[in-house]
Design an enzyme around this catalytic site. Structure first.
Site, short mmCIF file in Angstrom:
data_model
loop_
_atom_site.label_atom_id
_atom_site.label_comp_id
_atom_site.label_asym_id
_atom_site.label_seq_id
_atom_site.Cartn_x
_atom_site.Cartn_y
_atom_site.Cartn_z
N TYR A 35 0.92 -1.15 0.01
CA TYR A 35 0.15 -0.20 0.32
C TYR A 35 0.68 1.41 0.06
CZ TYR A 35 -3.98 3.29 1.02
OH TYR A 35 -4.30 4.47 1.68
N SER A 81 -28.89 12.63 23.01
CA SER A 81 -28.59 11.28 23.37
C SER A 81 -29.43 10.66 23.57
CB SER A 81 -27.51 11.71 24.88
OG SER A 81 -28.74 12.83 25.18
N LYS A 114 -21.00 0.20 22.38
CA LYS A 114 -21.17 1.72 22.04
C LYS A 114 -19.45 1.89 22.37
CE LYS A 114 -23.68 5.38 24.95
NZ LYS A 114 -22.14 6.13 25.44
N CYS A 407 14.31 -13.14 49.42
CA CYS A 407 12.98 -13.75 48.87
C CYS A 407 11.95 -13.48 50.43
CB CYS A 407 12.96 -14.74 47.63
SG CYS A 407 11.67 -15.83 48.30
O1 I6G Z 1 -23.51 8.25 21.84
C1 I6G Z 1 -23.86 6.99 21.10
C2 I6G Z 1 -23.46 6.36 20.66
C3 I6G Z 1 -23.04 4.99 19.91
C4 I6G Z 1 -25.60 7.21 20.19
C5 I6G Z 1 -25.56 5.75 19.35
C6 I6G Z 1 -24.60 4.82 19.30
O2 I6G Z 1 -25.32 3.71 18.44
C7 I6G Z 1 -24.35 2.78 18.80
N1 I6G Z 1 -26.83 6.27 18.35
C8 I6G Z 1 -27.66 6.85 18.44
C9 I6G Z 1 -29.17 7.11 18.26
C10 I6G Z 1 -27.59 7.90 19.41
N2 I6G Z 1 -26.06 8.01 20.14
C11 I6G Z 1 -28.38 9.53 19.75
#
Ligand code: I6G
Length: 666
Positions: A35, A81, A114, A407
């Site tokens: 690459y 949020s 998340k 030890c």
């Molecule tokens: O802050 C977020 C993290 C991950 C998110 C989210 C998310 O989806 C995996 N999805 C939404 C719809 C929102 N905040 C508002």
């Protein structure tokens, strides 16, 4: 000869394709060096023909000069949020609210991880990235376009066709755990400030006014949704939208699934939670979104959060507590490990009372002292560790820690070997701690797998004098074991049966079980492919260095181990007692029969198809994805997320050389 225009176009096409395969499909087909070669070729051509440079060329990621400040961006559609759930009950309550509102018996959700990063909005107009903004307060954020352009997993132009005229992609910018560690090492070398965690490192990197600095930071991006969509219709479900984003070149987490009902949501939560510490990036929970976009629209929003999504949070992996004392433990190889005794604290979902400080250098570097208040981390099954102390909370009378000269268990002198971080007890198997640990190791799952023979029982057997070394295990008598405290007839019977069962082993497991310093599972496997036991006993350092991955230090450890008469006599005793294995070569043949392999990354000496054919011709199965049924993962260059998944499932990983060795042996 093709025109310069077409050469440039072709190079860009190839670079985009490889970048897409790497970042989105997680299936690279060329090594990084190739690459880089193509990239350099493009740089050279563009340098000679600046009139042919376009803003979406892969060479134009770091184009801008430093800003004096970030400008404000108003989000056309607010960035919301998420509501949080912290227990199965709260997840159940969310699902019930959704079902009640929609009057549906079972809801399909998209389940996502998340990421612990920063929410970002990317705006594409006619397929080109025109603006990137932070979430800010959800209504207004900051324009970070020039920094975002430096992130290689974010396409400057969308791929394929059918994308909307205006498309806003939302997702998370983050740093992998390894990227964060490498960055901190670099920061330290350059005398720069260290970042506390990957999230702070990602945030700090994105808030640089000079994009050149951001470009040097290992930032990544994963998309998790959309905002503005104008000029095209997207699929009818969130899951399909994410798949469509992938076809346009946007990376989406491989840990994204469609699930039905709350039971499957909870199943997803548990699966991800169990793999959390093995994931390449930090996550603080999982997110469930009602999959059907019409249902999402019907549910709508409450103030700042959608009714159709919920974030199910994991317990935090870090906590603050007091260091009551620092003690020194002695391990199997005699290494002295300083351990912090802690005021009990909940972290990573369990109560922690001890945390490792690794070695003397680490204690010194972190300057941890008895009496300090410290940040403690427990990620998954990893041993809890002290991350750092909070200097402002140090009492006035504390003493710096120093390693003992002897030890703490047997009193033998402790010595530090040149070039090693560890200080070691020189007592060898005369040291009670080392002797006990060596028996525990011998019985452990990856060694002889003697079920039920754990730490407590080994200590008991050792302290009562019934077992002083591994060979003694094979002379245990039922009545004496049964007479031990908390044992009895049944437990003694079980133990003796497990010891008997463990006698049927594999040579590599036996070698690993011996606990030769630095001979882990992989080295033991390589040794077993090359030598029989008798050959190994007389192997020279030179012979051993001919085996893959064995260097002079490990070779020296092996030679020294087999030169020790005491070790040889214990091995003899163990073999006389009936510990046995089949010839490693034969074992490999039966070993491949019916075993399932997965191949990831690029192999240098044969194509994946060839590898597949050769494995299949030897009775193995080759599957496209890693699951609980996978026996081995073959990892070539640039392995993708399959490697992480295999690690998380504790699947044996072989590199290309190991694969070739297996294939050649048969
Ligand atoms: O802050 C977020 C993290 C991950 C998110 C989210 C998310 O989806 C995996 N999805 C939404 C719809 C929102 N905040 C508002």
């Amino acid at each position: 000869m093709a025109s310069v225009e077409s050469q440039i176009a072709e190079l860009r096409r190839q670079l985009d394709e490889h970048s897409y395969r790497y970042h989105v499909l997680d299936d690279p087909i060329i090594p990084d060096a190739e690459y880089d070669r193509l990239y350099k070729e493009l740089v050279t051509l563009e340098k000679d023909h600046p009139e042919l440079v376009t803003p979406d060329s892969p060479t134009q990621r770091v184009g801008e000069s430093p800003l004096s400040e970030f400008t404000e961006v108003t989000h056309e559609i607010p960035m919301l949020s998420l509501d949080n759930a912290f227990s199965d009950e709260e997840m159940g309550a969310f699902d019930k609210r959704v079902r009640d509102r929609l009057e549906f018996a079972e809801i399909h959700y998209t389940a996502e991880v998340k990421l612990d990063g920063l929410a970002i909005s990317l705006l594409y107009e006619r397929g080109k990235l025109v603006r990137a903004a932070t979430r800010g307060d959800g209504t207004t954020g900051e324009d970070v376009t020039s920094n975002i352009r430096t992130i290689k997993s974010i396409p400057l132009a969308l791929r394929s066709t059918g994308y909307p005229d205006r498309l806003e992609v939302r997702g998370e910018v983050f740093m992998t755990k390894s990227g964060f560690e490498e960055l901190n090492i670099r920061q330290e070398e350059q005398g720069e400030k260290l970042f506390a965690n990957p999230r702070n490192a990602a945030a700090g990197s994105l808030r640089q006014l000079d994009p050149m600095i951001t470009a040097r930071r290992p930032l990544q991006f994963l998309a998790h949704g959309i905002g503005i969509v104008e000029g095209a219709t997207l699929p009818a479900s969130h899951f399909e939208v994410l798949q469509t984003l992938k076809t346009w070149g946007l990376p989406v987490s491989a840990d994204t699934e469609r699930v039905a009902g709350i039971e499957e949501c909870i199943g997803f939560y548990r699966r991800i939670a169990s793999r959390r510490s093995q994931l390449p990036h930090e996550i603080d929970g999982v997110v469930f979104k009602v999959d059907d976009l019409k249902q999402q629209a019907a549910l709508g929003f409450v103030t700042r959060a959608p009714r159709w999504a919920i974030a199910c949070k994991f317990p935090p992996e870090e906590a603050v507590t007091e260091v009551l004392d620092i003690e020194v433990q002695v391990g199997r190889t005699g290494a002295l490990t300083p351990v912090a005794r802690l005021k009990p604290v909940r972290v990573g979902g369990v109560t922690v009372t001890n945390a490792t400080l690794h070695n003397a250098d680490e204690v010194q570097r972190k300057d941890v002292r008895a009496g300090d208040t410290a940040v403690v981390r427990r990620a998954g099954d990893v041993i809890p560790e002290v991350v750092r102390v909070i200097p402002g909370k140090r009492p006035e009378t504390t003493e710096p820690f120093s390693m003992p000269a002897r030890c703490p268990v047997c009193g033998s002198p402790a010595e530090r070997v040149e070039g090693e971080a560890a200080v070691r007890c020189t007592g060898g198997l005369h040291c009670r701690a080392q002797a006990i640990q060596s028996i525990i190791h011998f019985a452990s799952r990856k060694a002889l797998d003697i079920e039920g023979l754990g730490e407590k029982l080994v200590e008991q057997l050792f302290n009562t004098g019934l077992v002083r070394n591994i060979a003694d295990l094979y002379h245990l008598e039922h009545d004496k074991v049964a007479a031990l405290e908390r044992m009895g007839d049944k437990s003694a019977e079980n133990l003796l049966r497990a010891i008997e069962t463990g006698k049927n082993t594999r040579f590599d497991k036996f070698l690993y079980a011996l606990g030769i310093r630095e001979v882990g599972e992989t080295t033991a496997r390589n040794l077993a492919l090359h030598f029989q036991l008798d050959e190994l006993k007389s192997a020279t350092q030179e012979d051993l260095c001919g085996v893959r991955d064995i260097g002079p230090v490990v070779a020296e450890n092996i030679v020294r181990f087999f030169r020790d008469e005491r070790n040889l006599s214990i091995i003899n005793e163990v073999l006389t007692a009936g510990v046995r294995w089949e010839d490693a070569k034969e074992q490999q043949v039966t070993h491949l029969q019916g075993k399932t392999f997965v191949i990831t990354g690029t192999l240098a000496s044969l194509s994946r198809n060839e590898a597949k054919e050769r494995l299949v011709s030897r009775g193995a199965k080759v599957s496209g994805s890693v699951s609980g049924r996978t026996d081995y993962l073959i990892a070539g260059e640039n392995p993708g997320s399959k490697l992480d998944k295999a690690r998380s499932l504790d699947i044996e990983i072989l590199d290309e050389a190991a694969l070739m060795q297996i294939l050649e042996k048969l």
